[in-house]
Structure formats: C-alpha cells, structure tokens
Enzyme design. Structure first.
Site, short mmCIF file in Angstrom:
data_model
loop_
_atom_site.label_atom_id
_atom_site.label_comp_id
_atom_site.label_asym_id
_atom_site.label_seq_id
_atom_site.Cartn_x
_atom_site.Cartn_y
_atom_site.Cartn_z
N SER A 130 24.18 -4.16 -22.34
CA SER A 130 24.55 -3.23 -21.49
C SER A 130 25.02 -1.76 -21.76
O SER A 130 25.27 -0.71 -21.02
CB SER A 130 25.49 -3.74 -20.60
OG SER A 130 25.00 -4.61 -19.64
N SER B 269 24.05 -2.97 -17.65
CA SER B 269 24.75 -2.81 -16.55
C SER B 269 25.37 -1.52 -16.57
O SER B 269 26.00 -0.96 -15.60
CB SER B 269 25.84 -4.01 -16.64
OG SER B 269 26.72 -3.94 -17.44
N LYS C 226 33.34 3.26 -17.79
CA LYS C 226 32.71 2.29 -16.94
C LYS C 226 33.75 1.50 -16.19
O LYS C 226 34.97 1.09 -16.66
CB LYS C 226 32.12 1.02 -18.02
CG LYS C 226 31.30 0.27 -17.22
CD LYS C 226 30.45 -0.60 -18.42
CE LYS C 226 29.36 -1.67 -17.57
NZ LYS C 226 28.79 -2.47 -18.63
N1 GLN Z 1 21.53 -7.51 -18.59
C1 GLN Z 1 22.06 -8.52 -19.23
C2 GLN Z 1 22.81 -9.47 -18.28
O1 GLN Z 1 22.60 -9.01 -16.98
C3 GLN Z 1 23.42 -8.03 -20.08
C4 GLN Z 1 24.64 -7.51 -19.46
C5 GLN Z 1 25.65 -6.77 -20.19
O2 GLN Z 1 25.48 -6.65 -21.32
N2 GLN Z 1 26.83 -6.64 -19.59
O3 GLN Z 1 23.61 -10.58 -18.63
#
Ligand code: GLN
Length: 491
Positions: free
Chosen positions: A179, A155, A80
């Site tokens: 994410s 994400s 990532k």
């Molecule tokens: N979807 C969540 C957010 O937008 C979690 C994101 C993540 O785990 N990086 O904050």
C-alpha cells in the site's frame, strides 16, 4: 516568484532555514494548492489548516530565536488516515470511525512534529487499508493526477496522489501488502516500505499486525530517505519494534545519487520479470535494468520459486489477523453506534453497528479470516499459509547470499480506470502480486519511478535484506539519477 509547491522537501527546508521563505508562506502555498485542486483529486479526508499554520508559525519562531531547525523543519507533510492524530479526525477510510478524534498521537506523528514538519491533514485510503485503488474508501475514491479517470493505487492512494498533485512534498503511508509501493508506482512517486519493526506501529490502526509497516512517500528518493530517518527507529511502545538504529538511509541515497553502482550485485526475480506484467511495464522494467547495468551494477537472474504462493498465503494470513484486530469496533468504544434506542441488547447494537459501519471488502476479509481460523480449517488454511511464509523467507535468505538486492517491476499493470476491477476481488488483489513477498518476509522494499507506459508511470521495486534499508535507497537513487523524475500533466 518560485512556486513553493513544486519544490522538493530538501529545497523547502533550505529556503526556510536560510530565511528565504517562511514556514507559514510554504504552508499557505500548499493549503491554497489543496483548495485549488483537491475537489478533482480527493486526496484529503481532512485538512487541518489551523493546526498546520500554528505548526508553521512555531517553526518560524524557532528560527527567529536562532534555534537549530533540523533537515525537515517547515516542510509540509500529508498523513494517511490510518495513523492517530490527537484531536484531529481519524477514520481509516471507514464509516465505523466517523467522528472519532483520537486522544493521542501515533509515535510517527509525534516524530513528525518533533522534526518540525507541518501536518497538512489526513489522506484518503481504502477502508482499513484493504484494497489497491482507494475505491473502497467510504468517502469516495481518490483520483490519479496523471489521469483523473484512473485510480491512484491503494490503499494509500490519497498520500501518493497528494504528492503527484503537488498538494504536499512529503506523505506518510502504511504498507501491509504493497500500500505504499503500489500507489507510488502508479502515480510516478517514490514509496518505501521500511523493514518490519523499523518504524513504529504505535497509533497505527491495525489491519494485519505481523505485516503492517508505516513508511515514507515523496517525489524524490532523497526526500523519502530524510522522512524515513525522521520517523524510524526504536519505539518501546511497539512490542515488535527493533531496538536498533535505522541504517543511514540518507547517506545511502546521497551515495546512490552519484550514479555509481560499481560493486553492487542485483538479482532480477525470474518469476516476476516479464510474465504476468503488461507489455509496457515489462518494457520499462527491461530498460531500467539496462540503465542499472550502465551505472556499474552486476545483474544476475535469481529464482525465488515460492514467490508464486505469496498472494494466496497473504490472503489467508492478512484476513485472519484482520478478523481478530477488527473485533474491537463494536459500537461501544469508538465512532459509530447504530440502533441504540434503549430497547436493543448489546449484541444487537454491535451487530447493527458493524453491519452499517463496515463496507463490503472489509466484511469479506473478516469472513475469510474467521473461516481460515475456525477449528477444523485452521491447519489447512492459516497453518499452511504460515508454512508458505517460511518458505518465502527462505527464498529471500538464499537470494541475499548471492546478491545485494532484488529487483522487479513494482506492479504488473499501470493505473487502471476507476471501476475496472471493483467487481472482481481477485483482479484487484493481483495489483500486489510483486510487493507481497517482501511483507511476508519482513524486509524493506522501495518503488521508484522508472519510466512511462502509454503516458502512465511505471515503478521499479528494489528489495533488500531486513535492516539493510540503506541498500535499497542507494539503488533507487542511482536509478533516479539516470532516468530522472516524472511530472504529471498539469491539473
Ligand atoms: N492491497 C493489499 C490488500 O488489500 C495490500 C493492502 C496494504 O498494504 N495495506 O490487502
């Protein structure tokens, strides 16, 4: 001839170690696959073909020299774009870091290299890991290999999609609110969030430092466990790293794969079972609970009354920490610099850079967080959210006095069409309804494919006490042995 891209990491490592395939052949097969499908998937922001082939040659040379290679040598991995990679572009899905080549490797990347894995490149993500669909990437959305009109989750949608599209057998993600697990669930792959502090944050571009947890993504539970073991463990360069070894997640995954859960007590989170989930998700979850019971697990219902406040608490804590962490992107130190024509003040250049470099969701988070931390509002918002965090931790502690692990669906809904939730931030935030409590508590959570709903994958989440990551692997591997793995229709 075997299609090397269809194999598990365990199978690839076996072929390489036995001399039945070279690491270079394996790497080239994955690079060819990326070239063939990634224009339709957009899982990768950067493919490092030269670096990958050089790493593969080094593994082949070590084998030729008779060295002991280790369990993941020669296995390709996609990383990532939130982790720094020395000399290899790292954007975090943002324009503000476009062109930045970090001078150092994140600890996890160093450990991946030391394990002899072959880094193929950097995967797409929502900007600064804020989002649940990868649509907030500044470099275009990633598409779900199950249906390219749908999102791959976020994400870390790029990492999950790379696995589902057979572009890589292993990938690294980061999980602040879901994410790793949510993209795993909606792409039919496995994603594990380790115990907070069990994997190093050194070189992980910070979003919300008290929640950010890097972790493994794979197509099978055992592959995820092997990757977890390779990257995990204490790192003196991360002040919140736990100075203890990672529990034996590989042995736990192997134990689980025998399909026997006799003596294991699982708690179905009452607040997350059924209500709020799409009917197809709720049905697949119920069937998996039956499957777990057939494997010998004792199933009880457990109420966690404060979990319903996790989402609002998270959307105060995470933006607050982000508003502080993202202050460092000022146009001076890294990446983009806008409007520096020699006539403007430093403040003007900073402001122009941040306006041009950050996308709308990142700006929304910075504003939310700045507001929640401002004097006069701090106690009512940030302070209150921290109290809720404590209550959620108490729910977990009380639950783990009764059961070994908790289970729920990973997400309330399957992969949705691209564009369906971008106009309403709250609808997007709901994707992490079931995953966020674990982050606030700090324990481990895994998503394992458990079935299909209208032809799209559904994930089951297993949550365990802090530093009991092995328990979740055992349960996930047992479920996998009962329901199998899920393959997307050919791209
Ligand atoms: N979807 C969540 C957010 O937008 C979690 C994101 C993540 O785990 N990086 O904050």
């Amino acid at each position: 001839m075997t299609d090397l891209t269809k194999l598990t990491a365990v199978e690839i490592a076996g072929l390489v170690a036995g001399g039945d395939a070279s690491a270079v052949e394996v790497t080239q097969a994955h690079l060819d696959r990326i070239a063939a499908v990634d224009d339709r998937v957009n899982a990768f922001l950067h493919v490092d073909a030269d670096g990958a082939l050089a790493a593969a040659r080094a593994v082949d040379d070590r084998r030729a020299a008779g060295e002991d290679l280790g369990p993941l040598a020669g296995v390709p991995v996609a990383v990532k774009d939130v982790l720094t990679t020395k000399g290899v572009p790292t954007t975090v899905g943002s324009k503000i870091l476009e062109g930045w080549r970090p001078p150092y490797d994140a600890t996890i990347v160093q450990r991946l290299r030391a394990a002899g894995t072959v880094m193929l490149g950097k995967t797409n993500m929502d900007e600064f890991a804020m989002g649940s669909s990868t649509e907030y990437s500044a470099y275009g959305p990633t598409r779900n290999p199950w249906d390219t009109d749908r999102i791959p989750g976020g994400s870390g949608g790029g990492s999950a999609a790379a696995l589902a599209a057979y572009e890589a057998p292993l990938a690294i993600g980061s999980d602040t609110g879901g994410s790793i697990r949510q993209p795993g669930a909606v792409t039919g792959t496995v994603g594990a969030k380790p115990t907070y502090g069990g994997t190093s944050r050194y070189g992980l571009v910070a979003f919300s430092s008290s929640l950010d947890t890097p972790g493994p993504c794979a197509r099978t539970v055992l592959d995820a466990a092997l990757l977890h073991a390779a990257i995990g463990g204490h790192d003196p360069r991360d002040s919140t790293s736990i100075p203890q070894p990672v529990p034996d997640v590989v042995a736990a995954a192997r134990l689980g794969a025998t399909g026997d859960l006799t003596g294991v007590k699982l708690g179905v989170v009452a607040e997350f079972s059924g209500e709020g989930a799409e009917p197809g998700v709720a049905a697949a979850f119920r069937d998996s609970v039956d499957a777990l019971a057939k494997l010998g697990a004792e199933i009880v219902e457990v109420s966690c009354p404060h979990f319903k406040y996790a989402l609002p608490a998270y959307y105060l804590i995470a933006p607050s920490e982000c508003s502080s962490n993202l202050a460092r992107f000022d146009g001076v130190r890294f990446g983009l610099r806008e409007g520096d024509d020699g006539n403007r003040s430093l403040e003007e250049v900073m402001s122009l850079t941040r306006d041009a470099g950050f996308g709308p969701e990142v700006k929304r988070r910075i504003m939310l967080g700045t507001y929640a931390l401002s004097s006069g509002y701090y106690d009512a918002y940030y302070g209150q959210a921290q109290k809720v965090r404590t209550l959620i931790t108490r729910d977990f502690t009380a639950a783990f006095e009764r059961v070994d692990a908790l289970i729920s669906p990973t997400t309330p809904f399957v992969a949705f069409p691209i564009g369906a939730r971008t106009s309403d931030p709250y609808q997007m935030y709901l994707a992490d309804l079931y995953t966020i409590p674990t982050n606030l508590y700090g324990g481990p959570g895994i998503s394992v494919p458990c079935g299909l709903s209208d032809g799209l994958p559904v994930g089951l989440q297993v949550m365990a006490p802090t530093m009991a990551d092995d328990r979740m692997y055992r349960v996930a591997a047992a479920l996998e042995s009962a329901v199998g793995t899920f393959t997307p229709p050919a791209l």
